[in-house]
Design a protein around this motif. Structure first.
Motif, mmCIF file in Angstrom:
data_model
loop_
_atom_site.group_PDB
_atom_site.id
_atom_site.type_symbol
_atom_site.label_atom_id
_atom_site.label_comp_id
_atom_site.label_asym_id
_atom_site.label_seq_id
_atom_site.Cartn_x
_atom_site.Cartn_y
_atom_site.Cartn_z
ATOM 1 N N MET A 14 0.858 -1.209 0.000
ATOM 2 C CA MET A 14 0.000 0.000 0.000
ATOM 3 C C MET A 14 0.886 1.248 0.000
ATOM 4 O O MET A 14 0.604 2.220 -0.703
ATOM 5 N N ASN A 15 1.952 1.207 0.787
ATOM 6 C CA ASN A 15 2.878 2.348 0.809
ATOM 7 C C ASN A 15 3.524 2.541 -0.559
ATOM 8 O O ASN A 15 3.695 3.674 -1.018
ATOM 9 N N ALA A 16 3.875 1.437 -1.202
ATOM 10 C CA ALA A 16 4.484 1.526 -2.538
ATOM 11 C C ALA A 16 3.474 2.125 -3.520
ATOM 12 O O ALA A 16 3.823 2.950 -4.378
ATOM 13 N N GLN A 17 2.209 1.747 -3.386
ATOM 14 C CA GLN A 17 1.175 2.280 -4.279
ATOM 15 C C GLN A 17 0.978 3.779 -4.047
ATOM 16 O O GLN A 17 0.778 4.543 -4.994
ATOM 17 N N MET A 18 1.068 4.167 -2.780
ATOM 18 C CA MET A 18 0.941 5.588 -2.446
ATOM 19 C C MET A 18 2.023 6.381 -3.188
ATOM 20 O O MET A 18 1.741 7.415 -3.806
ATOM 21 N N THR A 19 3.243 5.872 -3.178
ATOM 22 C CA THR A 19 4.351 6.554 -3.880
ATOM 23 C C THR A 19 4.135 6.508 -5.388
ATOM 24 O O THR A 19 4.453 7.454 -6.108
ATOM 25 N N LYS A 20 3.575 5.402 -5.866
ATOM 26 C CA LYS A 20 3.330 5.273 -7.313
ATOM 27 C C LYS A 20 2.319 6.320 -7.791
ATOM 28 O O LYS A 20 2.460 6.881 -8.867
ATOM 29 N N GLU A 21 1.311 6.578 -6.975
ATOM 30 C CA GLU A 21 0.316 7.607 -7.337
ATOM 31 C C GLU A 21 0.973 8.992 -7.323
ATOM 32 O O GLU A 21 0.673 9.832 -8.183
ATOM 33 N N ALA A 22 1.873 9.210 -6.363
ATOM 34 C CA ALA A 22 2.592 10.489 -6.311
ATOM 35 C C ALA A 22 3.481 10.622 -7.548
ATOM 36 O O ALA A 22 3.588 11.701 -8.144
ATOM 37 N N HIS A 23 4.089 9.516 -7.948
ATOM 38 C CA HIS A 23 4.929 9.502 -9.140
ATOM 39 C C HIS A 23 4.083 9.846 -10.376
ATOM 40 O O HIS A 23 4.493 10.637 -11.231
ATOM 41 N N ALA A 24 2.888 9.262 -10.434
ATOM 42 C CA ALA A 24 1.979 9.533 -11.561
ATOM 43 C C ALA A 24 1.675 11.029 -11.611
ATOM 44 O O ALA A 24 1.658 11.646 -12.685
ATOM 45 N N SER A 25 1.459 11.621 -10.441
ATOM 46 C CA SER A 25 1.157 13.046 -10.394
ATOM 47 C C SER A 25 2.321 13.850 -10.967
ATOM 48 O O SER A 25 2.111 14.794 -11.749
ATOM 49 N N GLN A 26 3.547 13.474 -10.610
ATOM 50 C CA GLN A 26 4.733 14.179 -11.128
ATOM 51 C C GLN A 26 4.843 14.015 -12.649
ATOM 52 O O GLN A 26 5.239 14.938 -13.345
ATOM 53 N N ILE A 27 4.497 12.826 -13.132
ATOM 54 C CA ILE A 27 4.562 12.575 -14.579
ATOM 55 C C ILE A 27 3.592 13.525 -15.306
ATOM 56 O O ILE A 27 3.960 14.203 -16.260
ATOM 57 N N TYR A 28 2.348 13.590 -14.816
ATOM 58 C CA TYR A 28 1.359 14.462 -15.466
ATOM 59 C C TYR A 28 1.766 15.932 -15.366
ATOM 60 O O TYR A 28 1.541 16.711 -16.297
ATOM 61 N N LEU A 29 2.372 16.265 -14.240
ATOM 62 C CA LEU A 29 2.840 17.637 -14.048
ATOM 63 C C LEU A 29 3.904 17.970 -15.088
ATOM 64 O O LEU A 29 3.873 19.023 -15.733
ATOM 65 N N SER A 30 4.849 17.052 -15.284
ATOM 66 C CA SER A 30 5.941 17.340 -16.210
ATOM 67 C C SER A 30 5.452 17.321 -17.661
ATOM 68 O O SER A 30 5.859 18.151 -18.468
ATOM 69 N N TYR A 31 4.530 16.411 -18.000
ATOM 70 C CA TYR A 31 3.979 16.402 -19.365
ATOM 71 C C TYR A 31 3.161 17.673 -19.611
ATOM 72 O O TYR A 31 3.149 18.219 -20.706
ATOM 73 N N GLY A 32 2.464 18.127 -18.567
ATOM 74 C CA GLY A 32 1.655 19.347 -18.693
ATOM 75 C C GLY A 32 2.555 20.541 -18.983
ATOM 76 O O GLY A 32 2.246 21.374 -19.847
ATOM 77 N N ALA A 33 3.666 20.618 -18.276
ATOM 78 C CA ALA A 33 4.610 21.732 -18.498
ATOM 79 C C ALA A 33 5.185 21.637 -19.915
ATOM 80 O O ALA A 33 5.325 22.655 -20.607
ATOM 81 N N TRP A 34 5.471 20.409 -20.345
ATOM 82 C CA TRP A 34 5.992 20.207 -21.706
ATOM 83 C C TRP A 34 4.954 20.698 -22.738
ATOM 84 O O TRP A 34 5.290 21.417 -23.683
ATOM 85 N N ALA A 35 3.685 20.333 -22.525
ATOM 86 C CA ALA A 35 2.623 20.722 -23.466
ATOM 87 C C ALA A 35 2.480 22.242 -23.515
ATOM 88 O O ALA A 35 2.371 22.843 -24.586
#
Ligand code: FEO
Length: 183
Positions: A14-35
């Motif tokens: 569950m802790n690993a999944q929590m970090t994975k969701e945070a990672h997903a958020s960073q990915i969308y953030l960086s793609y958004g900035a790229w766009a």
């Protein structure tokens, strides 16, 4: 008296999944900035809102771990992967990322099932449904660009997609209206 209701294995997952969701958020953030940097304000708007959704998913897992009397471990979030090279590639990456997350969710579902932890199994069903929605959304966007020519999509097609995503707020809840309880 031990009030921890999660097994060691499930708490770690569950802790690993929590970090994975945070990672997903960073990915969308960086793609958004790229766009945004590439002139696609509508796509950026969509991706930034999605970054917020992922952060809410992270909080949802965090709150569940605490609710079950277990320990939350906040660790470093891995850096997002490389930026996309085109809008088509951007949504390909989004789709791949979502299917990868679905696999992680399914592992948690199976783990809960094997341990007969029905509370966790039930909790995870929300994520199973959410992944269907997210994969469908990514699939539909990818299809739209494919129909418009994929990597060779004309600037008109990309302009229209960008405009559609700018105005999609009626279908996708705006970040400011999203809560942890209702991501
Ligand atoms: Fe939190 Fe995109 O799944």
């Amino acid at each position: 008296m031990n009030t921890n209701r999660l097994s060691k294995k499930l708490a770690a997952a569950m802790n690993a999944q929590m970090t994975k969701e945070a990672h997903a958020s960073q990915i969308y953030l960086s793609y958004g900035a790229w766009a945004e940097n590439n002139g696609f304000g509508g796509v950026a708007n969509f991706l930034f809102r999605h970054a917020q959704e992922e952060r809410n998913h992270m909080m949802k897992v965090l709150e569940y771990i605490l609710k079950r009397g277990s320990e939350v471990q906040v660790i470093a979030i891995p850096a997002p992967m490389d930026n996309p090279v085109s809008i088509y590639n951007c949504f390909e990456k989004v789709f791949e990322h979502e299917t990868d997350n679905t696999k992680a969710i399914y592992k948690l579902v199976k783990m809960s099932f094997d341990e007969e932890d029905w509370a966790s199994w039930n909790f995870m069903q929300w994520f199973v449904n959410e992944q269907v929605e997210e994969e469908t959304l990514a699939m539909n966007l990818l299809d739209k660009i494919k129909i418009g020519g994929g990597e060779k999509a004309s600037s008109n097609v990309l302009y229209e997609l960008d405009r559609d995503l700018e105005n999609i707020s009626g279908e996708v809840i705006a970040a400011q209206d999203v809560t942890t309880a209702n991501p």
